[in-house]
Design a protein around this motif. Structure first.
Motif, short mmCIF file in Angstrom:
data_model
loop_
_atom_site.label_atom_id
_atom_site.label_comp_id
_atom_site.label_asym_id
_atom_site.label_seq_id
_atom_site.Cartn_x
_atom_site.Cartn_y
_atom_site.Cartn_z
N ALA A 190 0.84 -1.20 0.00
CA ALA A 190 0.00 0.00 0.00
C ALA A 190 0.87 1.25 0.00
O ALA A 190 0.56 2.23 -0.69
CB ALA A 190 -0.93 -0.01 1.21
N ALA A 191 1.95 1.25 0.75
CA ALA A 191 2.87 2.40 0.75
C ALA A 191 3.52 2.57 -0.61
O ALA A 191 3.74 3.69 -1.07
CB ALA A 191 3.94 2.21 1.82
N LYS A 192 3.81 1.44 -1.25
CA LYS A 192 4.41 1.49 -2.58
C LYS A 192 3.44 2.08 -3.60
O LYS A 192 3.81 2.90 -4.42
CB LYS A 192 4.83 0.07 -2.99
N VAL A 193 2.17 1.68 -3.54
CA VAL A 193 1.18 2.14 -4.51
C VAL A 193 0.68 3.55 -4.18
O VAL A 193 0.64 4.42 -5.06
CB VAL A 193 -0.01 1.14 -4.57
N LEU A 194 0.31 3.78 -2.94
CA LEU A 194 -0.31 5.06 -2.57
C LEU A 194 0.70 6.18 -2.37
O LEU A 194 0.43 7.32 -2.75
CB LEU A 194 -1.15 4.88 -1.31
N LEU A 195 1.82 5.88 -1.76
CA LEU A 195 2.80 6.93 -1.45
C LEU A 195 3.95 7.00 -2.45
O LEU A 195 4.76 7.92 -2.39
CB LEU A 195 3.37 6.72 -0.03
N GLY A 196 4.04 6.04 -3.32
CA GLY A 196 5.12 6.04 -4.31
C GLY A 196 6.48 5.69 -3.73
O GLY A 196 7.51 6.03 -4.31
N VAL A 197 6.49 5.01 -2.62
CA VAL A 197 7.74 4.61 -1.98
C VAL A 197 8.34 3.45 -2.77
O VAL A 197 7.63 2.52 -3.16
CB VAL A 197 7.49 4.19 -0.52
N ASN A 198 9.63 3.50 -3.02
CA ASN A 198 10.30 2.46 -3.79
C ASN A 198 10.97 1.47 -2.84
O ASN A 198 12.17 1.55 -2.56
CB ASN A 198 11.32 3.07 -4.74
N ILE A 199 10.19 0.55 -2.30
CA ILE A 199 10.69 -0.46 -1.37
C ILE A 199 10.66 -1.81 -2.08
O ILE A 199 9.62 -2.22 -2.59
CB ILE A 199 9.84 -0.53 -0.09
N THR A 200 11.81 -2.48 -2.11
CA THR A 200 11.81 -3.84 -2.65
C THR A 200 11.46 -4.79 -1.51
O THR A 200 12.00 -4.70 -0.42
CB THR A 200 13.18 -4.20 -3.22
N ILE A 201 10.54 -5.67 -1.78
CA ILE A 201 10.09 -6.62 -0.76
C ILE A 201 11.01 -7.84 -0.83
O ILE A 201 10.89 -8.68 -1.72
CB ILE A 201 8.62 -7.00 -0.97
N THR A 202 11.95 -7.91 0.08
CA THR A 202 12.92 -9.01 0.16
C THR A 202 12.58 -9.88 1.34
O THR A 202 11.67 -9.58 2.13
CB THR A 202 14.35 -8.45 0.31
N TRP A 203 13.34 -10.94 1.52
CA TRP A 203 13.08 -11.84 2.65
C TRP A 203 13.38 -11.14 3.97
O TRP A 203 12.78 -11.44 5.00
CB TRP A 203 13.87 -13.14 2.51
N VAL A 204 14.31 -10.15 3.98
CA VAL A 204 14.61 -9.40 5.20
C VAL A 204 13.39 -8.54 5.57
O VAL A 204 13.01 -8.48 6.74
CB VAL A 204 15.86 -8.53 5.00
N ALA A 205 12.79 -7.89 4.58
CA ALA A 205 11.61 -7.07 4.85
C ALA A 205 10.45 -7.93 5.34
O ALA A 205 9.72 -7.55 6.27
CB ALA A 205 11.21 -6.30 3.59
N VAL A 206 10.27 -9.09 4.74
CA VAL A 206 9.19 -9.99 5.17
C VAL A 206 9.46 -10.50 6.58
O VAL A 206 8.54 -10.61 7.39
CB VAL A 206 9.04 -11.16 4.17
N LEU A 207 10.72 -10.79 6.91
CA LEU A 207 11.06 -11.24 8.26
C LEU A 207 10.79 -10.13 9.28
O LEU A 207 10.25 -10.40 10.36
CB LEU A 207 12.52 -11.68 8.31
#
Length: 85
Positions: free
Chosen positions: A44-61
């Motif tokens: 949602a932050a990526k779509v609504l706010l335009g944040v460029n966050i790659t969803i990696t296993w670290v982010a999921v953890l």
């Protein structure tokens, strides 16, 4: 009927195993729910706010452990250009 010691020990062992399986599955379920909610917040932050966050296993953890607050921390770190850039 005479109940043997082996039958009682098997019953006690089954109860102990069932208890530990219940605790493990309960923990795994809450981690999975946290991970899904956190990834949804990141998306949602990526779509609504335009944040460029790659969803990696670290982010999921981090999302699995921290839930929504972990996802918000990832978004904040991205805005500050400290991590997940």
């Amino acid at each position: 009927m005479v109940v043997e010691i082996i039958e009682i020990l098997v019953l006690v062992l089954a109860i102990v195993v069932a208890f530990f399986l219940y605790k493990a599955l309960k923990t795994a379920t809450s981690l999975a729910i946290n991970a899904v909610l956190g990834v949804l917040v990141l998306f949602a932050a990526k779509v609504l706010l335009g944040v460029n966050i790659t969803i990696t296993w670290v982010a999921v953890l981090i999302c699995a452990i921290g839930g929504i607050f972990g996802a918000l921390a990832i978004v904040a770190l991205n805005y500050l250009k400290m991590a997940f850039v």
